[in-house]
Design a protein around this motif. Structure first.
Motif, mmCIF file in Angstrom:
data_model
loop_
_atom_site.group_PDB
_atom_site.id
_atom_site.type_symbol
_atom_site.label_atom_id
_atom_site.label_comp_id
_atom_site.label_asym_id
_atom_site.label_seq_id
_atom_site.Cartn_x
_atom_site.Cartn_y
_atom_site.Cartn_z
ATOM 1 N N LYS A 1 -19.050 -47.931 48.372
ATOM 2 C CA LYS A 1 -17.950 -47.946 47.815
ATOM 3 C C LYS A 1 -17.263 -49.197 48.460
ATOM 4 N N ASP B 1 -2.167 -41.066 46.126
ATOM 5 C CA ASP B 1 -2.895 -41.116 44.983
ATOM 6 C C ASP B 1 -2.199 -40.575 43.615
ATOM 7 N N ARG C 1 -5.736 -48.112 38.208
ATOM 8 C CA ARG C 1 -6.514 -46.753 38.365
ATOM 9 C C ARG C 1 -5.789 -45.802 37.661
ATOM 10 N N PHE D 1 -2.798 -45.076 40.449
ATOM 11 C CA PHE D 1 -2.911 -45.686 41.709
ATOM 12 C C PHE D 1 -3.659 -46.640 42.081
ATOM 13 N N PHE E 1 -3.275 -46.487 50.298
ATOM 14 C CA PHE E 1 -4.851 -47.214 49.947
ATOM 15 C C PHE E 1 -4.469 -48.492 49.122
ATOM 16 N N VAL F 1 -1.313 -40.543 51.901
ATOM 17 C CA VAL F 1 -2.400 -41.766 51.494
ATOM 18 C C VAL F 1 -1.389 -42.982 51.245
HETATM 19 C C1 BMA Z 1 -11.035 -42.488 48.933
HETATM 20 C C2 BMA Z 1 -10.929 -42.833 47.488
HETATM 21 C C3 BMA Z 1 -9.647 -43.549 47.334
HETATM 22 C C4 BMA Z 1 -8.517 -42.643 47.458
HETATM 23 C C5 BMA Z 1 -8.561 -42.019 48.844
HETATM 24 C C6 BMA Z 1 -7.495 -40.953 49.053
HETATM 25 O O1 BMA Z 1 -12.030 -41.836 49.358
HETATM 26 O O2 BMA Z 1 -11.413 -41.982 46.573
HETATM 27 O O3 BMA Z 1 -9.597 -43.714 45.842
HETATM 28 O O4 BMA Z 1 -7.181 -43.220 47.231
HETATM 29 O O5 BMA Z 1 -9.820 -41.495 49.180
HETATM 30 O O6 BMA Z 1 -7.724 -39.956 48.425
#
Ligand code: BMA
Length: 312
Positions: free
Chosen positions: A143, A290, A49, A33, A270, A268
């Motif tokens: 991050k 994910d 990833r 993901f 992302f 999710v």
């Molecule tokens: C965030 C990160 C992402 C992840 C998302 C959903 O905090 O860790 O890598 O895709 O959460 O779990």
């Protein structure tokens, strides 16, 4: 029947999503993901990833002639480092790479994850074969870093996302050398009562448009049974990117399909990378639940419009 004046999602999903899942990875793994995305020598390149069966993430390269059909390399191009100072801070994995082409090289911001928490790390490459780590460029608790593709007022610029305990907003930082970052300040905050009410963070590297820097970001809303991750976009002033000049009221894409709703982390969407084509189309790559990788498309103009207009 109800006729909608505007589509629910500005981003149109590719019919054959997901484009990459666990079965496409040549070695046993748990999930794939959140990929960085870039065009390199007429090919589309994703830095995936991949979460191994151990539960830690590494980065694997995938290449495609058209942006949809990807071939995945046999081995990770970047794995958890065995060398200090990186080894200590990558023990729990390397995650969520964001790639920026800057002059003649590509910079990769990624999350170094350890018992101390997530922190931002930086690597560079010219060929995606040799990737050199440059440094750990934040303290833990930060991050979602994306590098701007050019200096502004003589400095490198990034968005990042420090977690301050009570809130998780987007910040900007500046650097003379990519290693030391400072003059940090908050640029965009969570929006109570909206889809991005609990956390936000930069997604794809900023895209320069004549209207401003376009940032595709993720927004999180907490519910009684978990979080929902959606994507939206915002515009920042070209010469002073700490100045927010537009923000979409509604998401550009929300989890709706089964592959976005179910997986290791349900609900999710992302992103770590989008590619702007010469004809103004944006290919948006995103991790779904994910668990797998998907792509959707939209027009750059529609993203800009969604930041400006009260219609959206
Ligand atoms: C965030 C990160 C992402 C992840 C998302 C959903 O905090 O860790 O890598 O895709 O959460 O779990």
């Amino acid at each position: 029947m109800h006729l909608h004046k505007y589509p629910q999602d500005i981003v149109r999903r590719f019919e054959e999503n997901p484009i990459i899942d666990r079965d496409d990875i040549p070695f046993n793994c748990n999930t794939v993901f959140n990929a960085g995305a870039v065009k390199y020598k007429d090919e589309y390149l994703l830095l995936l990833r991949v979460e191994t069966l151990e539960g830690r993430s590494c980065l694997v390269l995938a290449k495609s002639p058209n942006g949809y059909d990807f071939e995945v390399e046999e081995e990770p191009v970047m794995d958890i480092s065995k060398e200090e100072p990186f080894a200590t801070y990558e023990k729990r994995g390397i995650e969520d790479p964001r790639i920026t082409l800057f002059e003649d090289r590509y910079y990769i911001f990624y999350t170094a994850y350890s018992k101390y928490g997530p922190r931002i790390a930086l690597a560079e490459t010219k060929d995606f074969k040799n990737i050199k780590r440059l440094g750990l460029v934040s303290q833990p608790g930060n991050k979602d870093a994306v590098l701007f593709p050019r200096k502004i007022n003589g400095l490198f610029v990034r968005f990042d996302r420090p977690s301050t305990g009570s809130t998780a907003d987007m910040w900007i930082s500046y650097s003379p050398d990519l290693i030391y970052w400072g003059n940090s300040k908050v640029v965009m905050e969570i929006r109570p009562g909206f889809w991005d009410s609990n956390k936000i963070g930069a997604g794809a590297a900023p895209i320069e448009t004549r209207e401003g820097w376009l940032e595709i970001y993720h927004g999180v809303k907490g519910t009684g049974t978990g979080r929902i991750y959606r994507l939206g976009c915002a515009l920042f002033d070209l010469e002073d990117p700490s100045r927010l000049i537009g923000r979409s009221k509604i998401p550009i894409i929300s989890p709706r399909e089964l592959y976005e709703r179910t997986g290791d982390v349900p609900n999710v969407i992302f992103t770590c990378g989008a590619i702007l084509e010469e004809n103004g189309e944006v290919k948006l790559y995103y991790g779904a639940a994910d668990t797998c990788i998907c792509v959707g498309t939209c027009q750059l103009e529609d993203l800009i419009e969604s930041c400006r207009s009260s219609l959206y």
